[in-house]
Design a protein around this motif. Structure first.
Motif, short mmCIF file in Angstrom:
data_model
loop_
_atom_site.label_atom_id
_atom_site.label_comp_id
_atom_site.label_asym_id
_atom_site.label_seq_id
_atom_site.Cartn_x
_atom_site.Cartn_y
_atom_site.Cartn_z
N LEU A 168 -13.46 -7.13 -5.53
CA LEU A 168 -12.90 -5.77 -5.58
C LEU A 168 -13.69 -4.84 -4.67
O LEU A 168 -13.12 -3.93 -4.05
N ALA A 169 -15.01 -5.04 -4.57
CA ALA A 169 -15.83 -4.26 -3.64
C ALA A 169 -15.48 -4.60 -2.19
O ALA A 169 -15.42 -3.72 -1.33
N VAL A 170 -15.23 -5.88 -1.93
CA VAL A 170 -14.83 -6.31 -0.59
C VAL A 170 -13.49 -5.67 -0.20
O VAL A 170 -13.30 -5.22 0.94
N MET A 171 -12.58 -5.61 -1.15
CA MET A 171 -11.26 -5.00 -0.89
C MET A 171 -11.41 -3.51 -0.61
O MET A 171 -10.65 -2.95 0.20
N ALA A 172 -12.35 -2.85 -1.27
CA ALA A 172 -12.61 -1.43 -0.99
C ALA A 172 -13.14 -1.26 0.43
O ALA A 172 -12.76 -0.32 1.14
N TYR A 173 -14.01 -2.18 0.84
CA TYR A 173 -14.54 -2.12 2.22
C TYR A 173 -13.42 -2.33 3.23
O TYR A 173 -13.36 -1.64 4.26
N ASP A 174 -12.51 -3.23 2.93
CA ASP A 174 -11.35 -3.46 3.81
C ASP A 174 -10.52 -2.19 3.97
O ASP A 174 -10.11 -1.83 5.07
N ARG A 175 -10.27 -1.48 2.87
CA ARG A 175 -9.50 -0.22 2.94
C ARG A 175 -10.29 0.85 3.69
O ARG A 175 -9.71 1.66 4.42
N PHE A 176 -11.61 0.86 3.50
CA PHE A 176 -12.46 1.81 4.22
C PHE A 176 -12.34 1.63 5.73
O PHE A 176 -12.14 2.58 6.48
N VAL A 177 -12.42 0.38 6.18
CA VAL A 177 -12.32 0.10 7.62
C VAL A 177 -10.91 0.43 8.12
O VAL A 177 -10.75 1.04 9.19
N ALA A 178 -9.89 0.08 7.34
CA ALA A 178 -8.50 0.29 7.77
C ALA A 178 -8.17 1.78 7.93
O ALA A 178 -7.46 2.16 8.85
N CYS A 185 -10.60 4.50 7.91
CA CYS A 185 -11.58 5.28 8.66
C CYS A 185 -11.73 4.81 10.12
O CYS A 185 -12.09 5.61 10.99
N TYR A 186 -11.46 3.54 10.37
CA TYR A 186 -11.58 3.00 11.75
C TYR A 186 -10.35 2.18 12.10
O TYR A 186 -10.45 0.98 12.38
N PRO A 187 -9.15 2.81 12.08
CA PRO A 187 -7.91 2.04 12.29
C PRO A 187 -7.84 1.33 13.64
O PRO A 187 -7.30 0.23 13.73
N ARG A 201 -10.25 0.09 15.34
CA ARG A 201 -11.21 -1.02 15.41
C ARG A 201 -11.02 -2.01 14.27
O ARG A 201 -11.81 -2.95 14.13
N TYR A 202 -9.99 -1.78 13.45
CA TYR A 202 -9.81 -2.58 12.24
C TYR A 202 -9.69 -4.08 12.53
O TYR A 202 -10.36 -4.90 11.92
N THR A 203 -8.83 -4.43 13.49
CA THR A 203 -8.60 -5.84 13.78
C THR A 203 -9.87 -6.54 14.26
O THR A 203 -10.14 -7.69 13.90
N ARG A 204 -10.65 -5.82 15.06
CA ARG A 204 -11.88 -6.41 15.59
C ARG A 204 -12.95 -6.54 14.50
O ARG A 204 -13.66 -7.54 14.43
N ILE A 205 -13.05 -5.53 13.63
CA ILE A 205 -14.06 -5.57 12.58
C ILE A 205 -13.70 -6.59 11.51
O ILE A 205 -14.50 -7.45 11.16
N TYR A 226 -14.78 5.00 -1.14
CA TYR A 226 -13.68 5.91 -1.42
C TYR A 226 -14.02 7.37 -1.12
O TYR A 226 -13.12 8.17 -0.88
N VAL A 227 -15.28 7.71 -1.12
CA VAL A 227 -15.67 9.05 -0.65
C VAL A 227 -15.27 9.21 0.81
O VAL A 227 -14.65 10.22 1.21
N PHE A 228 -15.62 8.22 1.63
CA PHE A 228 -15.25 8.27 3.05
C PHE A 228 -13.74 8.14 3.25
O PHE A 228 -13.15 8.79 4.13
N ILE A 229 -13.09 7.32 2.40
CA ILE A 229 -11.64 7.15 2.52
C ILE A 229 -10.91 8.44 2.21
O ILE A 229 -10.02 8.87 2.95
N VAL A 230 -11.29 9.11 1.13
CA VAL A 230 -10.65 10.38 0.76
C VAL A 230 -10.87 11.43 1.84
O VAL A 230 -9.95 12.17 2.22
N ALA A 231 -12.10 11.50 2.38
CA ALA A 231 -12.39 12.45 3.46
C ALA A 231 -11.52 12.16 4.69
O ALA A 231 -11.00 13.10 5.32
N ALA A 232 -11.33 10.89 5.01
CA ALA A 232 -10.50 10.52 6.16
C ALA A 232 -9.03 10.83 5.91
O ALA A 232 -8.32 11.31 6.80
N ILE A 233 -8.56 10.59 4.67
CA ILE A 233 -7.16 10.86 4.36
C ILE A 233 -6.85 12.35 4.42
O ILE A 233 -5.80 12.77 4.91
N LEU A 234 -7.78 13.18 3.94
CA LEU A 234 -7.56 14.62 3.97
C LEU A 234 -7.49 15.18 5.38
O LEU A 234 -6.94 16.27 5.61
#
Length: 309
Positions: free
Chosen positions: A116-126, A128-130, A132-136, A219-227
């Motif tokens: 579940l933590a790995v899945m959160a990291y995946d969403r963070f990269v997707a 916050c860094y769309p 570079r997502y495929t490369r990361i 999710y702190v970074f994800i919410v900031a990016a979404i806003l």
């Protein structure tokens, strides 16, 4: 020291939920329905991801593996629990059998939490860094993260199981639970368990707090990016891909924290059984439902599969 299981011949029994056979049968039917629903739901998710090329992306790779973990996770618990419900708690389990069940339950549950933590990291990269997502999130990294989740679950489970089953057990062999959970088994030991309880608490705290902290930071970074997304549709799409994961995290971490991080002095066997039903039977049902309802791509893949029939 007479009666202590030096030869490991002692057998455990599970306390029935009720002395009334009709109530036991009713609970058996409820557990069986939940187990079969969990199996069918998670199998559907895993098969959909495997057979649809449009879903061959890291997010769904992790989701399919989560579904497979849930299948094995519930299967480590359900068969013995169902047998005991029908036999009114008269189905015995040996110490090796109890230890095996505990090992796989903790192994798969620990891997589940890390994943579940790995899945959160995946969403963070997707999010916050769309670009570079495929490369990361390359496929080799995804496989390594999945194998790492399993390895951490194994490294958590093995020493805890060995630690608990090095305790001596005497004549009291009725486990106040429906499976070999660690706190319930430790209560049967005829020796001082303070060191074991402290070790269980510390390991549980580390295993639960570190992944949960990583999820929270992501999710702190994800919410900031979404806003910062200007389009309302873009914000809605980003939130929808994360909300299902957040719901699953709250269910999984909330229940396990209640069981393993509560002080032993306040541990209630009855409440422990009730909460355990949530994360061993109900949560594995809700996971595929939550992801299916909240995820357009998965719903579309399910509709296409149903049309073929």
């Amino acid at each position: 020291m007479e009666g202590i299981n030096k030869t490991a011949k002692i057998q455990f029994f599970f306390r029935p939920f009720s002395a009334d056979p009709e109530i036991q049968v009713g609970i058996f039917v409820a557990f069986l329905v939940m187990y079969l629903t969990s199996l069918s739901g998670n199998t559907t998710v895993a098969v959909l991801v495997q057979t649809n090329h449009s879903l061959h992306v890291p997010m769904y790779f992790f989701l399919a593996n989560l579904a497979v973990l849930e299948i094995f996770y519930t299967s480590a618990i359900a068969p013995l629990a169902l047998a005991n419900l029908l036999s009114m708690g008269k189905t015995p389990v040996s110490i090796p059998g109890c230890g095996t069940q505990m090992f796989f339950f903790v192994f798969l549950g620990g891997a589940d939490c890390v994943l579940l933590a790995v899945m959160a990291y995946d969403r963070f990269v997707a999010i916050c860094y769309p670009l570079r997502y495929t490369r990361i999130m390359s496929w080799p990294l995804c496989v390594q993260l999945m194998l790492g989740s399993l390895a951490l679950g194994f490294l958590l489970s093995l020493p805890l199981t060995i630690l608990i089953f090095h305790l001596p057990f005497c004549n009291n062999n009725e486990i106040y639970h429906f499976y070999c959970d660690m706190p319930a088994v430790m209560r049967l030991a005829c020796a001082d368990t303070h060191v074991h309880e402290t070790a269980l608490y510390l390991i549980s705290f580390v295993v639960l707090s570190i992944p949960l902290s990583l999820i929270s930071i992501s999710y702190v970074f994800i919410v900031a990016a979404i806003l910062r997304i200007r389009s309302a549709e873009g914000r809605h799409r980003a939130f929808s891909t994360c909300s299902s994961h957040i719901l699953v995290v709250l269910l999984q971490y909330g229940c396990t924290s209640f069981i393993y991080l509560s002080p032993s002095s306040s541990y209630s066997p009855e409440m422990g059984r009730v909460v355990s039903v949530v994360y061993t039977f109900i949560t594995p049902i809700l996971n595929p439902l939550i992801y299916s309802i909240r995820n357009k791509e998965l719903k579309d893949a399910l509709r296409r599969a149903l049309r073929k029939f």
